[in-house]
Every structure is written in C-alpha cells, then in structure tokens.
Design an enzyme around this catalytic site. Sequence first.
Site, PDB file in Angstrom:
ATOM      1  N   ARG A 179       0.871  -1.171   0.000  1.00  7.90           N
ATOM      2  CA  ARG A 179       0.000   0.000   0.000  1.00  7.90           C
ATOM      3  C   ARG A 179       0.909   1.221   0.000  1.00  7.90           C
ATOM      4  O   ARG A 179       2.043   1.176   0.496  1.00  7.90           O
ATOM      5  CB  ARG A 179      -0.898   0.022   1.233  1.00  7.90           C
ATOM      6  CG  ARG A 179      -1.806  -1.196   1.369  1.00  7.90           C
ATOM      7  CD  ARG A 179      -2.611  -1.117   2.663  1.00  7.90           C
ATOM      8  NE  ARG A 179      -3.540  -2.255   2.810  1.00  7.90           N
ATOM      9  CZ  ARG A 179      -3.254  -3.378   3.452  1.00  7.90           C
ATOM     10  NH1 ARG A 179      -2.061  -3.530   4.017  1.00  7.90           N
ATOM     11  NH2 ARG A 179      -4.155  -4.344   3.540  1.00  7.90           N
ATOM     12  N   LYS A 203      -2.152  -2.502   7.849  1.00  5.19           N
ATOM     13  CA  LYS A 203      -3.350  -2.068   8.567  1.00  5.19           C
ATOM     14  C   LYS A 203      -3.438  -2.775   9.910  1.00  5.19           C
ATOM     15  O   LYS A 203      -3.081  -3.942  10.038  1.00  5.19           O
ATOM     16  CB  LYS A 203      -4.600  -2.379   7.731  1.00  5.19           C
ATOM     17  CG  LYS A 203      -4.778  -1.465   6.531  1.00  5.19           C
ATOM     18  CD  LYS A 203      -6.112  -1.730   5.847  1.00  5.19           C
ATOM     19  CE  LYS A 203      -6.356  -0.750   4.705  1.00  5.19           C
ATOM     20  NZ  LYS A 203      -7.654  -1.012   4.039  1.00  5.19           N
ATOM     21  N   HIS A 271      -2.701   2.708  -6.200  1.00  6.33           N
ATOM     22  CA  HIS A 271      -3.290   1.503  -5.621  1.00  6.33           C
ATOM     23  C   HIS A 271      -3.563   0.447  -6.688  1.00  6.33           C
ATOM     24  O   HIS A 271      -3.569  -0.753  -6.395  1.00  6.33           O
ATOM     25  CB  HIS A 271      -4.580   1.835  -4.874  1.00  6.33           C
ATOM     26  CG  HIS A 271      -4.981   0.790  -3.877  1.00  6.33           C
ATOM     27  ND1 HIS A 271      -4.223   0.503  -2.757  1.00  6.33           N
ATOM     28  CD2 HIS A 271      -6.033  -0.066  -3.846  1.00  6.33           C
ATOM     29  CE1 HIS A 271      -4.797  -0.470  -2.073  1.00  6.33           C
ATOM     30  NE2 HIS A 271      -5.902  -0.837  -2.712  1.00  6.33           N
ATOM     31  N   ARG A 274      -0.863  -2.107  -6.838  1.00  5.40           N
ATOM     32  CA  ARG A 274      -1.002  -3.207  -5.870  1.00  5.40           C
ATOM     33  C   ARG A 274      -1.978  -4.255  -6.412  1.00  5.40           C
ATOM     34  O   ARG A 274      -1.730  -5.457  -6.295  1.00  5.40           O
ATOM     35  CB  ARG A 274      -1.484  -2.635  -4.539  1.00  5.40           C
ATOM     36  CG  ARG A 274      -1.796  -3.655  -3.450  1.00  5.40           C
ATOM     37  CD  ARG A 274      -2.060  -2.903  -2.149  1.00  5.40           C
ATOM     38  NE  ARG A 274      -2.892  -3.641  -1.220  1.00  5.40           N
ATOM     39  CZ  ARG A 274      -2.440  -4.488  -0.303  1.00  5.40           C
ATOM     40  NH1 ARG A 274      -1.145  -4.744  -0.224  1.00  5.40           N
ATOM     41  NH2 ARG A 274      -3.270  -5.090   0.533  1.00  5.40           N
ATOM     42  N   HIS A 297      -3.788  -9.352   3.704  1.00  8.45           N
ATOM     43  CA  HIS A 297      -5.242  -9.407   3.902  1.00  8.45           C
ATOM     44  C   HIS A 297      -5.567 -10.288   5.099  1.00  8.45           C
ATOM     45  O   HIS A 297      -5.060 -11.409   5.215  1.00  8.45           O
ATOM     46  CB  HIS A 297      -5.935  -9.988   2.661  1.00  8.45           C
ATOM     47  CG  HIS A 297      -5.982  -9.035   1.514  1.00  8.45           C
ATOM     48  ND1 HIS A 297      -6.220  -9.439   0.210  1.00  8.45           N
ATOM     49  CD2 HIS A 297      -5.829  -7.688   1.454  1.00  8.45           C
ATOM     50  CE1 HIS A 297      -6.217  -8.385  -0.587  1.00  8.45           C
ATOM     51  NE2 HIS A 297      -5.984  -7.310   0.145  1.00  8.45           N
ATOM     52  N   TYR A 306      -9.522 -11.249  -6.638  1.00  5.92           N
ATOM     53  CA  TYR A 306      -8.588 -11.254  -7.763  1.00  5.92           C
ATOM     54  C   TYR A 306      -8.806 -12.455  -8.674  1.00  5.92           C
ATOM     55  O   TYR A 306      -8.425 -12.418  -9.843  1.00  5.92           O
ATOM     56  CB  TYR A 306      -7.147 -11.190  -7.256  1.00  5.92           C
ATOM     57  CG  TYR A 306      -6.852  -9.874  -6.593  1.00  5.92           C
ATOM     58  CD1 TYR A 306      -6.716  -8.709  -7.344  1.00  5.92           C
ATOM     59  CD2 TYR A 306      -6.761  -9.769  -5.212  1.00  5.92           C
ATOM     60  CE1 TYR A 306      -6.485  -7.484  -6.739  1.00  5.92           C
ATOM     61  CE2 TYR A 306      -6.523  -8.551  -4.597  1.00  5.92           C
ATOM     62  CZ  TYR A 306      -6.388  -7.411  -5.366  1.00  5.92           C
ATOM     63  OH  TYR A 306      -6.169  -6.199  -4.764  1.00  5.92           O
TER      64      TYR A 306
END
Length: 332
Positions: A179, A203, A271, A274, A297, A306
């Site tokens: 990110r 995150k 982004h 990514r 994730h 994806y």
Amino acid sequence: MAMTDDQKAARATHGLLSAASPDVAQAAQAWLARLAHERRLSAKTLEAYARDLGVVLQRLTGHLGARPGLLDLAALTPADVRAVLAARRADGVAPRTLVRLLAAARSFGRHLEREGLGKVGALAAVRAPKVPASLPKPVSVAAARALADPATRAGDPREPWVLARDAAVIALLYGAGLRISEALGLTPRQVPAGAGQITVTGKGRKTRMVPLIAPVRAAIAAYEALCPHALGPDGPLFRGTRGGPLSPRIVQLAVERMRGALGLPESATPHALRHSFATHLLSRGGEIRAIQELLGHASLSTTQIYTQVDATALMAAYRAAHPRAATATPGK
C-alpha cells in the site's frame, strides 16, 4: 511523537462537537478510543468513523428537530433510520456511502450497549443498501513495468533524485504489492542494502514479511545514492524536496503525470499497481493463500476478488481472439 489512543480519539471527536449533544460526544470519544486501542486504527480512520457518525447525527437533528441525546438514540425507530438514509440518498450519495454511514452508526450503537448506555435496536432492524460489486482494475504488465522504469522518465525536467525516488516508490507498489502508506512508512533500517525481504507494517499495525525482487532493490539503491538528504536509519526512507516525509499526494501526482505520458486510463493509480501485483501473480500460477499473505489481507475472501478479475480478463481475451466467440453459446 506518536499520538496516544486517547489523543487520537479526542482529535477525531472534535469534528463531532457541532453535531452531537454533550452526552453523545462524550460517549463517542470513548468509542473512538476503544477502536484505537482494540483495533489499532489510525488517526485518519478514526476521523472517518467520526465524520460518518457526525453526518448521521446531523440528519437525525433535522429529522427530530433537536440534537439527539443518548435517550433519543435509544428511542429511535427503524422509520427514523430509514429517513436518515433516504435524506442522504436524496443528496445523491452512492449506496457504498450509505453502507459506510450505517456501519459507523451500528458500531457506535454496539459501544453504547456494551457500556450500558442504551440499546439502539433500530440500527440493526434496517437493512443496508445493496452495493454493486466492483472489481479492481489492474494495469497491464507492460504498463506496470513502464511506470516503475526510471528510463520512462527520460526528458522529465525534475531533478534526477526525485525521478529515482518516484521510480523506487512505484517499484515497491508493483514489485512488492505494498500500500502507498506502507511504502512511505519504511525507514532505511527496514530496507538494508541487498535485503531479499523486508518487514512491513500494514493495517491494524500488523506486520508481514515481503520479498524484494532484484529490480525493486536496484530502484531503491539508485534513489538512496542520489538523494541529497541525510537518510537516518530510523527516519523516513522517502523524502520530499525539502527533506521531510514524502506525501502520498506527490506519488499520486507522479503516477498521474506518467499516466498521461503513457496513455493509460484514469484507473491507473498507485493503488492499481497493488491490484496489478496480485492479479499478475495469480495469472502466472500464484497460490491464493500465498498472495493473501503477501498483501496482508486478514480474510481470504478479500484476496479471492482477484480470481474474479483473472477470470474476467480471461473471458475478455477469449471473446477478442476466438474466431467463433461472437457466435458461440456457453455450454454448446
């Protein structure tokens, strides 16, 4: 110096003061502090939660005729909540925004119930609007390479070290799937010379190991060799022209500039690189669980989107190339 959880909560709550009654504002600050502590949310994310709750409270004020207190929130009916959502829908906001507003209000409602301050049952009784699924829009392999290639910037009047910096950041986004906040949060100590992998903080302050392929290492080394600012081991690796931390906006502008030069669509953002990292790995046989780990994730379902992107691209290629694609009927 990093802000404490209470300081972040107080900063986020500031924007709520005009929309909330005193008892609600006090409860909201405690709610935001809990989110900061338990979920390790950043100050910006807390401000987004507070802003969304503030919008709900403002609409409730218009609907009820006064700023709602805790007792008013507990007395809300499903019709009151639907009126708030309908008012925002009339303003032209997207369904995704309505879902976000309702999610913030429900989170606050759960906090109130947990603290014994009342139960806002009406929030759970209202169904969230349906949000149409949107797939990530990766760029092609050739476009991603061009965006990260310093040679593509030949003729750009900016200083060579700035061009090398932009190329290194973009190389991290595409070559390591970071990110933009993760890339700009790196320090020189985290990226030692010749490192084959680095530890990234993502995150929720969760860390993960990410491999650094040779082109990415070379791009970072080229930038470090040209950077005119002293890069202390624990300071930001990527610097602005005056030596301070590099702003994400500068990276976005750099990609916009390159996007125009390469004739790429507006969906080609930092982004999107990514997204491209994940999609291109998957298309070349990458294992979905491994890609989940590389992206950081928490849920596999987030990564599985994806697979839909890859299938969509496959069908588009089929329809464009197969001589009978225009007339073929699936299953026949």
